[in-house]
Structures are given as structure tokens and as C-alpha cells.
Design an enzyme around this catalytic site. Sequence first.
Site, short mmCIF file in Angstrom:
data_model
loop_
_atom_site.label_atom_id
_atom_site.label_comp_id
_atom_site.label_asym_id
_atom_site.label_seq_id
_atom_site.Cartn_x
_atom_site.Cartn_y
_atom_site.Cartn_z
N THR A 128 -11.94 -21.91 26.75
CA THR A 128 -11.29 -23.24 25.93
C THR A 128 -11.79 -24.68 26.18
O THR A 128 -11.35 -25.23 25.03
CB THR A 128 -9.69 -22.88 26.26
OG1 THR A 128 -9.69 -23.07 27.62
CG2 THR A 128 -9.29 -21.60 26.07
N THR A 129 -12.19 -24.87 26.95
CA THR A 129 -12.74 -26.32 27.28
C THR A 129 -14.19 -26.30 26.72
O THR A 129 -14.34 -27.31 26.02
CB THR A 129 -12.68 -26.54 28.85
OG1 THR A 129 -11.47 -26.31 29.39
CG2 THR A 129 -13.03 -27.91 29.17
N ASP B 58 -6.94 -15.05 32.16
CA ASP B 58 -8.10 -15.55 31.42
C ASP B 58 -9.27 -14.46 31.88
O ASP B 58 -9.88 -13.89 30.85
CB ASP B 58 -8.69 -17.02 31.93
CG ASP B 58 -8.01 -18.05 31.17
OD1 ASP B 58 -7.05 -17.79 30.45
OD2 ASP B 58 -8.27 -19.25 31.53
N ASP C 256 -7.17 -25.69 32.78
CA ASP C 256 -7.28 -24.71 31.68
C ASP C 256 -7.09 -25.62 30.35
O ASP C 256 -6.30 -26.13 30.29
CB ASP C 256 -6.30 -23.87 31.54
CG ASP C 256 -6.27 -22.84 30.38
OD1 ASP C 256 -7.49 -21.84 30.32
OD2 ASP C 256 -5.49 -22.70 29.65
#
Length: 534
Positions: A98-99, A391, A65
Site C-alpha cells: 500500500t505504501t 497483510d 501501514d
Amino acid sequence: MVSLNPVQIFSQGAEEEKAETARLSSFVGAIAIGDLVKSTLGPKGMDKILQTVSQYSDTVQVTNDGATILKSIGVDNPAAKILVDISKVQDDEVGDGTTSVVVLACELLKEAEALVSQKIHPQTIIAGWRKATDAARKALTDFARDHGSDEKRFRNDLMNIARTTLSSKILTQYKDYFSKMCVDAVLRLKGSGNLDAIQIIKKLGGGLQDSYLDEGFLLDKKIGVNQPKRIENAKILVANTPMDTDKVKVFGSKVKVDAVSKVAELELAEKEKMRDKVNKIIKHGCNVFINRQLIYNYPEQLFADAGVMAIEHADFDGIERLALVTGGDIVSTFDAPDAVKLGKCDVIEEIMIGEDKLLKFSGVAMGEACTIILRGATQQILDEGDRSLHDALCVLTQTVKETKTVFGGGSSEMLMADAVSKMAAKTPGKEAVAMEAYAKALRMLPTLIADNAGYDSAQLVSELRAVHTQGKHTMGIDMDQGEIGDMEKLGITESFQVKRQVLISAAEAAEMILRVDDIVKAAPRQRQPDHHPC
């Protein structure tokens, strides 16, 4: 006569980096952060081990994550800190991507570095990027599908989104099972989007496939000694109050007595005081008392004598969620019983999960409340499973609010890159070069997804570019077969909200870093010696 010596305007210890040096420092820091997390991108991305070593503990996290990785590392570079912040905002705002947001910002800055070295001014690059962002966002919005009015198709969309989100997580092996669990939990919320009503309890033992969704609310606590183990038609008083009798609560106080009998009188006075407090609590008409703080033996015995179930030391998150789902208030004083709203539920009973006893609250006032019990072999698996479910739940609640969906597998990025390239072809001047660079950065996301799986990214992305130019905008990379495929048929669906947020946040962060032409580090504040220790 004018002195040629350099003028020192900063205080001693301050540092300054100017022009190209400052810009290079920003680019290097941001690109390093992007390179750190890009190997975790996509369904075949790799995990990172995060080890925290301190004097008292040694913790290990295994995760892919982006937000968790960046939150755990200490960065000193100002541009790198901006990327860490956008990852955190992405996590808070939509829960996933998020990445992607960090990698896209990093790729934009790599392109900007090449353009600046060609003597294109940063403001020209920014002007081109802004036009490119508008074109990409319009293309994404126009192509988004909306099945919000068709309940069956919308549920199918939610299942596809959950499967796509979980496919890059530790739960990918059981993604169908967990996707159904997450969709069922979110649809129970009836569109409220209040994730506090969904609780995740982690219990060591078993395997991930032993996890399940339980209606109602679970509290990871035990019932007091000699108290009823099951209560029907529960009236619950939720409190945050001290229930101990064995100390005088005045800081630094001393009590001097001239006989042992006086100590006994003090203890008796304390007991009477506690008896009065317990009587006030019972007068509220509750048959269950749940306290944030400890309940000592004497008040516990008084509650048992009155037939009241008393539960101590419920963690603060637990009692806040409990008050929410049962519809009660959290109280600290008990002088006005009429003003206090008691929580209600049909049955409270003890259940066993593995070797642990928990309390189950069935038929709570907030009907949408539910609990996901997550099982796993190690604490690291449980923690990563918890992050994965969080998530998925966040993305699904966002999709329930904004029902538009887009396709994954790199198809959305190629769609936006195609729209930007077509606009760049019609744009005169150097801004067109910046727009082409923007399109190239967007195409790097499917390239990295393919690279992380060990596929031939150059071949796949060139094929994708060709079919998107022909208008086949549902085409993306089939990660199981290692070839291009129709994402609509494969059911690779993503939330429109997530993709839009990735695009906007990455463009804004890259623009902010590109604008920098001077970095000033203030001198550290000198510690003054303390001449008056207490």
C-alpha cells in the site's frame, strides 16, 4: 459590439483552475501525499501516530501501514484523493504494497513535473509511460519463479514471503514465529483462499511472543447462568431474533388498564408468547442456541431447564463466521424446523486466555477453520499486530492462488528499471525521455528504502544499477548489513501478484493525474430552511 467583460458561466461559489495552475495543483497534492508516507517504506521505515480527537473520544493509532495512514487523514486535493483510493484498492486486492504504490505514483509525477516544465506534452509522456509499463511488466513476469508444483520448495517460498512482509511491521522481532503461524493457517485453507475461516482474537496482556494458533473456532462470549459448561456432539442453532419479554413491540404504543391484575395478565401473556418461541427453538433438535441479540432472564432459564446452552449477543461478524465454519444457517423465524440446517461440532467448552473466558468450538464442520490469539501489552500494539497479520495472510492467500514469486530488497524494481532503460535506448523521439524518467522513478523505491535505514543510497543504488546491467538480477539491498547482496541466498522473496499490482496501479493513477488540465469545483449546495419541523 463584442463585450470584453469575462463571461461567468459557473454558478456563484464554483471555482475553476485551468491549464498549468490545475496541473501544478494536482502535482503538489499528490507529491505531498507521497512525501507523507515514504518514510514508512521498507524494513527500517518509521511509524506514524494518528490521533483522532472528537467530543466523545480520543483515539490513538500507531502504524506504518500506508492504507491505514491515508484512510485516517482527510484530504481536500483531488489528486491526493486518487492516491488515497489506489492505496485502498491495493489493500483490498492483495493486502500489501500500500505504501509502495503511493510512493511510486508520487515519484512518477515528480518526473512528469520536470518533463512538462521542459515543454514535453503530457500525452507524449503518457505514450512513453505505457511502453515502459509493458516492458517492466514483461521483465517482471519473465523473471518470476514458480515452485507451485514442488510442495517443500513452495512452503519455503511462503515462509520467505511471510518473513519479508512482516519485516517492515511491528512483528519483525518475532517474524520467524509469526511467519510459521501465518503459513500454517493459510495452508489449512487447502487453496480455498477464504480468509473468513481464519479468525484473529486480540487479548490484552502478555507479550507478542505469547500469541499462538489454535485449531477450531473461538467465540469471545460467556455461557448463560445455570447452563451446561461443556457439550459434546453439539447441534448449533445460530439465530438473529429478539428474545426479550418485557416490552410491547409497537412503536409509540400505550396500554391503559383499570386494575393492577390486568398488568399481571399482560406480563403472563408475554411470558406465554416467549415460552412458545423457546419451545419452537428446542423442537429444532439443537442443544446449543447462539443469538445475535440479547437473551433475557426468563428465556435463559427455560433453555437451562431444557439442558440447552444459550449464548447471547454474539457480534454479527462472530455469528456469520460461526455459521460458515459449523455449516449452519442463520435463522430469524422458527416455524419450519425441517428447512433449517443446524451447525455441528464435536465439543464446545470454556477456556481461559489471560483473565478472560472464551468459548472454544473444536471439530467444526469446516476443518480448515482456525483462530490466531494475539497477545500484547497495549491496545495499539494489538491493533498494529492485527493489521500486520492481516497483510501477511492476504499476501499468502494471493500467492497460493498465483504461485509465482519475485525477489525483494529493491531487486525487482532495479530489474524493471533496467529493462525500461534498455528499451528507451532503442526508442526514437521524446517518448524515450519519458521512459528514462519512468526508470528513474522505479529506482527511487530502493533509494528510499536505503535512505530510511540511514544507509548511503547513492552508493548502493549505483552499485545495484551496475550489477543489474551485467544481468545479475537477483541482487538487491541487504538491509541488515547495509550493502548489496543476493536476494535468492538471503531468502528475501515477495509475491509476484503484489509487485505487478503496485506497478499497474501506480502507472494508471499517475497517468490519470497527468491528463488533468482543468479542475472545476462545484458550488456547495445551499441548505434550505426547514419551515415544517416535525
